[in-house]
Scaffold this active site. Structure first.
Site, PDB file in Angstrom:
ATOM      1  N   HIS A 467       0.845  -1.204   0.000  1.00  0.00           N
ATOM      2  CA  HIS A 467       0.000   0.000   0.000  1.00  0.00           C
ATOM      3  C   HIS A 467       0.884   1.260   0.000  1.00  0.00           C
ATOM      4  CE1 HIS A 467      -3.666   2.325   1.246  1.00  0.00           C
ATOM      5  NE2 HIS A 467      -2.729   3.128   1.710  1.00  0.00           N
ATOM      6  N   GLU A 468       1.808   1.325   0.963  1.00  0.00           N
ATOM      7  CA  GLU A 468       2.667   2.518   1.050  1.00  0.00           C
ATOM      8  C   GLU A 468       3.577   2.613  -0.177  1.00  0.00           C
ATOM      9  OE1 GLU A 468       1.842   4.734   3.010  1.00  0.00           O
ATOM     10  OE2 GLU A 468       0.564   3.487   4.274  1.00  0.00           O
ATOM     11  N   HIS A 471       1.730   4.373  -2.890  1.00  0.00           N
ATOM     12  CA  HIS A 471       1.837   5.833  -2.718  1.00  0.00           C
ATOM     13  C   HIS A 471       3.203   6.315  -3.206  1.00  0.00           C
ATOM     14  CE1 HIS A 471      -1.837   6.822  -0.643  1.00  0.00           C
ATOM     15  NE2 HIS A 471      -1.582   6.081   0.421  1.00  0.00           N
ATOM     16  N   HIS A 474       3.497   6.717  -6.857  1.00  0.00           N
ATOM     17  CA  HIS A 474       2.800   7.933  -7.303  1.00  0.00           C
ATOM     18  C   HIS A 474       3.761   9.128  -7.220  1.00  0.00           C
ATOM     19  CE1 HIS A 474      -1.476   9.962  -7.161  1.00  0.00           C
ATOM     20  NE2 HIS A 474      -0.860  10.143  -8.303  1.00  0.00           N
TER      21      HIS A 474
END
Length: 676
Positions: A467-468, A471, A474
């Site tokens: 998940h991190e 990010h 991105h």
């Protein structure tokens, strides 16, 4: 202090952590504020007509040195804080709030921006430039630029108070988390606890010169105990302590902070002409209105609630059959869920953990990013860090071009807040013809290695890392001209798409085969375990969905209407939870007083966005699944229209460019097993 000796006031590329002393921060922040003010004066003192370049772009590029210093400072305040840093945070928060207001309420500056905004259709601008003009104009009008002088003064006062209140809120939660310790001296009281958790508890006790096993409210200690410890009384003690954080009428109590924050946010929204804080916030989100958020949450609630009730009844029945539990309580949920999961799937984290050595999972995330987006990650030892546990990686593309620097900080420490997050030390932008590449960081709290075992992750921690890392991608792949639109500078209900979509690869055989290998034998994770991971992914999904919806509805209850009539935090919360609660209420516990996401972390009127982004990610991953999870065409579309574009266009437009259609909520309900 000799300013020339302050590393934060010298030119640097990577953050000079080892040379920074806490005494450097205030002078550096003051100097950054001064430089930013000079840059603003340069824009406003121009006699030439306002243009996009000499006003909007110039403003967006201003304040870079201040941004760099504050990003270092506030990241340390989260990941490596101490009393001095917390005091400095209290001192600089109002300074930064004042600067923000001085810029936002600068009439001459706003008039120049307004001129560009009103003429934008008559000048040639790229899509990105148009977006920046809109965003800049709105950031001023939404911060009071159109207000009368006396109202501007009121707004400043509110903003200063809010910045201090949210810091106090967070400090109280951290203090309450750190204040509780459960020291266990009788080994039978830790029965059920996995070996790794026992070792970690023993190491924690030894570190504090204590005999026995130490359990705290930090997640790596708290979660295993609540999930596995057979001693129901001790689970209850721990759960009650966790739920009572900042709700104990002591010096760390957050009840007044909660009420004051909610009321000030409402007052601020009213001052700016909005019906509520949620109306104000959602104007700049994909959801747009509180009505749409309520409709969205309630649409899922209708489908999830029957499933959740059924799941709860079967869990209750199971606990009664197993241990004669008459009434399932909050401190029983994780424990009996895990037992039932083991019975149904014969799958417990202890069987899985040997296959998820932290280093292997990191390599797996890197390999998947390489296959999808053509990125390579190479550890570097030459970058300065704020703690010896922090790892650093150079990120390059397939041609060897430098793309980004990645910091990774994986284990809990006393000065580090709970949870996991991604942040940035340097923004990506194109300036003076040079593409400045970003410095990105991910911070997690995974179990530390012990003398006999490496850091082995639970499956939940594996998905957290992915998940991190989503990010981080991105930020890493950002490729925009202006820093204000770069990387994760997107609508808040779009920001979780890259992170949540990456979690999907953790459930796929083809992806797991790349990294899930036994830390001792090197054997691949058995495929029957992978099958069970997939089957168990929707286990008690109705209950989990209901829980997330309840948090979203609680958030909206604080922010979507006038909170002035609320005088009792607990009473208000109990009324809101009436429609979504499964467990009996605990009078001494309160969610709002430690709900850092909405009272400290920027998710006010935005908690729904986790579910919103789940709809986007389920729909996006369905597209991959239909065409192959490593399909290079779709991966390139995702990279080109989502990961690299930041906030340069409306996210729905970007999503449709990637997917060819609007997201379909049924993809999420299908994945969750709530509809066929």
């Amino acid at each position: 202090m000799d300013m020339t000796q302050n590393p934060l006031l010298q030119s640097f590329d990577t953050a000079p952590f080892s040379r920074i002393e806490t005494s450097h921060f205030i002078p550096a922040i003051k100097e950054g504020i001064k430089q930013t003010r000079v840059a603003i004066d340069q824009i406003t003192s121009q006699t030439s007509q306002p243009t996009f370049e000499n006003t909007v772009a110039q403003l967006d590029y201003s304040g870079q040195s201040l941004d760099r210093v504050t990003s270092i400072f506030f990241n340390l305040n989260s990941a490596e804080t101490n009393d001095t840093i917390q005091k400095i945070a209290q001192e600089v928060a109002p300074m930064l709030s004042e600067l923000r207001n001085d810029i936002q309420l600068n009439t001459t500056l706003f008039e120049r921006i307004k001129t560009v905004f009103e003429n934008k259709d008559n000048i040639t601008l790229s899509e990105e430039q148009k977006t920046l003009v809109d965003k800049t104009y709105k950031s001023f009008s939404r911060n009071g630029a159109n207000l009368k002088e006396e109202d501007k003064t009121k707004l400043r006062k509110i903003d200063t108070e809010l910045s201090k209140l949210s810091l106090s809120f967070g400090e109280n939660v951290l203090a309450e988390t750190n204040a509780f310790e459960l020291l266990i001296t009788d080994e039978k009281d830790i029965s059920g606890l996995p070996e790794g958790a026992k070792e970690a508890a023993k190491a924690l006790a030894e570190a504090k010169d204590k005999q026995g096993w130490l359990i705290t409210l930090d997640y790596p200690s708290y979660i295993p105990f609540m999930t596995y410890a057979d001693n129901r009384d001790l689970r209850k003690k721990l759960a009650l302590a966790f739920g009572a954080r900042a709700f104990q009428n002591n010096k760390n109590d957050n009840q007044e902070n909660v009420l004051r924050i909610a009321k000030l946010r409402y007052e601020r929204a009213q001052l700016l002409g909005y019906a509520s804080h949620a109306h104000f916030v959602l104007e700049e989100r994909m959801a747009q209105t509180p009505e749409k958020v309520f409709d969205f949450l309630n649409e899922i609630l209708v489908k999830a609630k029957p499933a959740a009730k059924k799941e709860f009844e079967s869990l209750e029945k199971f606990a009664k059959e197993l241990d004669g539990i008459e009434q399932l309580q909050k401190w029983d949920g994780a424990y009996y869920s895990e037992k039932l999961k083991q019975k149904l799937f014969d799958l417990d984290d202890e069987k899985l953990k040997p296959y998820f050595k932290l280093e292997h999972v990191i390599d797996g995330a890197f390999t998947i990013a390489s296959r999808l987006f053509g990125l390579n990650f190479k550890e570097t030892k030459t970058v300065d860090t704020y703690h010896n546990e922090v790892l650093t990686y150079d990120v390059t593309d397939t041609d060897g071009n430098y793309i980004a620097l990645l910091y990774a900080d994986f284990h809990p420490r006393p000065g580090k807040r709970n949870g996991a997050w991604m942040t940035s030390y340097k923004s990506q932008m194109i300036k003076d013809g040079k593409n400045e590449r970003p410095h990105i960081s991910i911070v997690c709290n995974f179990t530390k290695p012990t003398p006999s075992k490496p850091s082995l992750l639970t499956f939940n921690e594996v998905t957290t890392l992915f998940h991190e890392f989503g990010h981080a991608l991105h930020g890493i792949l950002a490729d925009t001209t202006y820093p204000g639109l770069s990387g994760t500078s997107v609508f808040w209900d779009f920001v979780e798409l890259p992170s949540q979509v990456m979690e999907n690869w953790c459930y796929e055989e083809e992806a797991l085969a790349l990294f899930a290998k036994h830390y001792k034998t090197g054997e691949d994770i058995p495929m029957e375990l992978v099958k069970k991971i997939k089957e168990s992914a929707t286990f008690l999904e109705g209950m989990a969905t209901l829980r997330q919806l309840s948090f979203g509805l609680l958030d909206m209850s604080w922010h979507a209407e006038n909170p002035n009539a609320i005088d009792d935090v607990k009473k208000h919360e109990t009324q809101v939870f009436a429609d979504t609660s499964l467990y009996p209420d605990v009078a001494s516990n309160c969610m709002s007083t430690s709900f850092s996401h909405i009272f400290q972390g920027g998710y006010a009127a935005g908690y729904y966005s986790y579910k919103w982004a789940e709809v986007l990610d389920a729909d996006a991953f369905e597209y991959f699944k239909e065409n192959g999870i490593f399909n290079s065409t779709i991966a390139t579309q995702f990279k080109d229209y989502v990961l690299s574009k930041g906030g340069t266009e409306n996210p729905m437009i970007l999503y449709k460019k990637f997917r060819g259609q609007e997201p379909n909520p049924e993809a999420l309900l299908r994945r969750a097993g709530l509809i066929k």
